[in-house]
Enzyme design. Structure first.
Site, PDB file in Angstrom:
ATOM      1  CE1 TYR A  39       4.603  13.300  11.811  1.00  0.00           C
ATOM      2  CE2 TYR A  39       4.656  13.792   9.468  1.00  0.00           C
ATOM      3  CZ  TYR A  39       3.990  13.293  10.569  1.00  0.00           C
ATOM      4  OH  TYR A  39       2.729  12.792  10.424  1.00  0.00           O
ATOM      5  CB  CYS A  43       0.502  33.816  14.663  1.00  0.00           C
ATOM      6  SG  CYS A  43       0.827  35.405  15.314  1.00  0.00           S
ATOM      7  CD  GLU A  44       2.159  28.244  16.487  1.00  0.00           C
ATOM      8  OE1 GLU A  44       3.159  27.805  17.093  1.00  0.00           O
ATOM      9  OE2 GLU A  44       1.041  28.363  16.987  1.00  0.00           O
ATOM     10  NE  ARG A  73       6.512   8.881   3.174  1.00  0.00           N
ATOM     11  CZ  ARG A  73       6.256   9.689   4.201  1.00  0.00           C
ATOM     12  NH1 ARG A  73       6.671  10.937   4.164  1.00  0.00           N
ATOM     13  NH2 ARG A  73       5.608   9.252   5.269  1.00  0.00           N
ATOM     14  CD  GLU A 113      -2.475  -1.240   2.775  1.00  0.00           C
ATOM     15  OE1 GLU A 113      -1.977  -0.665   3.767  1.00  0.00           O
ATOM     16  OE2 GLU A 113      -3.545  -1.819   2.825  1.00  0.00           O
ATOM     17  NE  ARG A 173       5.806  14.531   5.752  1.00  0.00           N
ATOM     18  CZ  ARG A 173       7.108  14.439   5.528  1.00  0.00           C
ATOM     19  NH1 ARG A 173       7.721  15.345   4.795  1.00  0.00           N
ATOM     20  NH2 ARG A 173       7.805  13.456   6.031  1.00  0.00           N
TER      21      ARG A 173
HETATM   22  C1  LIG Z   1      -2.264   1.082   6.787  1.00  0.00           C
HETATM   23  C2  LIG Z   1      -1.433   2.015   5.978  1.00  0.00           C
HETATM   24  N1  LIG Z   1      -1.149   1.697   4.714  1.00  0.00           N
HETATM   25  C3  LIG Z   1      -0.407   2.515   3.924  1.00  0.00           C
HETATM   26  C4  LIG Z   1       0.071   3.706   4.415  1.00  0.00           C
HETATM   27  C5  LIG Z   1       0.866   4.585   3.482  1.00  0.00           C
HETATM   28  O1  LIG Z   1       2.126   4.859   3.950  1.00  0.00           O
HETATM   29  P1  LIG Z   1       3.174   5.631   2.996  1.00  0.00           P
HETATM   30  O2  LIG Z   1       2.475   6.826   2.470  1.00  0.00           O
HETATM   31  O3  LIG Z   1       4.278   5.977   3.909  1.00  0.00           O
HETATM   32  O4  LIG Z   1       3.536   4.659   1.912  1.00  0.00           O
HETATM   33  C6  LIG Z   1      -0.172   4.082   5.733  1.00  0.00           C
HETATM   34  C7  LIG Z   1       0.348   5.340   6.277  1.00  0.00           C
HETATM   35  O5  LIG Z   1       0.204   5.706   7.401  1.00  0.00           O
HETATM   36  C8  LIG Z   1      -0.974   3.208   6.555  1.00  0.00           C
HETATM   37  O6  LIG Z   1      -1.267   3.526   7.809  1.00  0.00           O
END
Ligand SMILES: Cc1ncc(COP(=O)(O)O)c(C=O)c1O
Length: 464
Positions: free
Chosen positions: A365, A392-393, A324, A321, A361
């Protein structure tokens, strides 16, 4: 000096982290295509950045700034790269949380990917984009009953169950609607992986999934199997984000396959699907060196085969999945420079017309980004800069360290690379700033795929 560990990197705490600015790049005008979208180039006459064959000065004039510019060819190219690298029999699903718009969901599904959603809102974007429901996987640690009903009646391909309450709710909805949804059980393996590091613990202190260590995962599978209205198809695990090293996947897969083996020996059921989640890293700066997708795919496939054959189990269909990894590098944020302030000869603060409301981000992070002067090239010497927003930060930082040419002036355009994932999707209206639009570029054509918000949009919500 304190840095608080965070899943996606050290968190920007209440104490400023130590400043270790990198050395200036050899060429301030260069565009490293490991970081910038595939069609990024400099116009040979003006030196302006071009994306999808379009001059960013024209894009800024037509659509305003700040604006996200998404390179369609780049997104499609990365989809193909993942599909080809993982090959036949592996299901690649785009994690829509990274960036969710109808146009992008159409691009990725046209390239053969499925779509992961984790709320009813993301599900509606997918369904109204025309994504086939059976290509959608529904995630979420607290799906509302109405969301489960919508997902089940729409006929989504998989529901990833995340709690005992939810198992009962999905079974209830299945019974009410006369359907039999396919269910994956999300397990927490105790593995947390980020970039080159991973941590494998015996406990799982987090909100997602069923703990392997405590036995909850075994119990969840037992309950799903006991409910004839649910079709148990397999297990799901997601271990982190911005991962460059597959060692964490190996430990997680080992633990998940151990569970699969217990399921087989206790219930006589072999899992048919194994979803290892997302988290594959990308390059934000020249210091990032993620593995190429082909070697990542080879490692993951080998890991799953080896773990299954060691456990004597048939190999399940693998799903991954990436979010990014598909959308992150495709998109650039264009900002206009407003003010330039030299602070004590330390560095120059360059304020732009967006900030933490379009990219949180860095504040959240301590993420690193690369940026360049985009409206022209310059031969001026490098100036150590910090690109900040207009909120304002004092933590409203877009790019903590970068070198920009010392002749930078108000009105210049800056481009920040790799802002496709978790920027627009985490955008806010802090300080009543309307969220930027998203413009897709391809072969010299540009079109807004997410409309820029207006102040009237915001004021219309204030009904008191
Ligand atoms: C269950 C699940 N799948 C896929 C992703 C996608 O992660 P990335 O965008 O880092 O590939 C996430 C991100 O939090 C997730 O929680």
């Amino acid at each position: 000096m304190s840095r608080v560990a965070h899943p996606a990197g050290p968190r920007y705490a209440d104490v400023l982290p130590a400043d270790h600015p990198p050395a200036p790049p050899a060429d301030l005008n260069a565009l490293d295509l490991a970081i910038w979208p595939q069609t990024a180039a400099r116009d040979t006459t003006s030196g302006a950045l071009t994306l999808g064959g379009l001059d960013v000065r024209d894009l800024a004039e037509r659509f305003g700034t700040p604006v996200f510019v998404a390179d369609e060819a780049d997104v499609r190219g990365r989809c193909r790269e993942y599909m080809e690298a993982f090959g036949e029999g592996v299901n690649v699903c785009y994690a829509a949380k990274a960036f969710c718009s109808r146009a992008v969901l159409r691009w990725v599904t046209e390239e053969g990917l499925g779509v992961d959603v984790c709320t009813g809102g993301e599900l509606e974007v997918a369904l109204t984009a025309g994504v086939l429901p059976e290509r959608v996987t529904m995630h979420g640690n607290n799906k509302l009953l109405a969301e489960i009903e919508r997902a089940v009646t729409a006929g989504v391909g998989h529901i990833v169950v995340d709690s005992f309450e939810e198992i009962a709710r999905v079974a209830f909805v299945a019974e009410q609607t006369g359907t039999r949804p396919k269910v994956l059980v999300r397990v927490t393996t105790g593995v947390e992986a980020h970039t080159h590091e991973f941590m494998a613990t015996a406990h799982d202190d987090q909100k997602f999934g069923f703990s392997l260590a405590s036995g909850s995962a075994d119990e969840a599978v037992r309950r799903v199997l006991a409910l004839p209205g649910l079709e148990f198809v397999g297990l799901h695990s997601h271990i982190g984000s911005q991962i460059f090293d597959t060692a964490g996947f190996e430990v997680a897969a080992h633990r998940v396959v151990e569970l699969a083996s217990r399921i087989y020996h206790t219930h006589g059921v072999a899992i048919s699907e194994l979803d290892l989640g997302g988290g594959f890293g990308i390059a934000y700066t020249t210091e990032d060196d993620p593995p190429d997708v082909r070697s990542l795919a080879k490692s993951l496939r080998t890991i799953v085969s080896a773990q299954c054959s060691a456990a004597g189990l048939p190999e399940p269909t693998l799903t991954i999945e990436p979010g990014r990894g598909i959308i992150g590098p495709s998109t650039v944020t264009l900002y206009e420079v407003g003010t330039i302030k030299d602070v004590d000869g330390l560095r120059t603060y360059v304020s732009v017309d967006g900030g933490m409301s379009d990219n949180v981000r860095t504040a959240l992070y301590d993420a690193s980004y690369t940026c360049v002067l985009a409206s022209r090239t310059s031969a001026a010497p490098p100036m150590l800069s910090r690109v900040v927003g207009r909120h304002c930060e004092s933590g409203d930082i877009v790019v903590r360290h970068c070198y920009l040419p010392s002749d930078l002036a108000p009105g210049d355009l800056l481009a920040v690379a790799a802002t496709g994932a978790y920027c627009w999707s985490l955008a806010s209206n802090y300080n009543h700033l309307p969220r930027p639009g998203v413009v897709a570029v391809r072969d010299g054509e540009a079109r807004e795929i997410v409309r820029r918000e207006t102040l009237d949009d915001l004021l219309s919500l204030d009904v008191g």
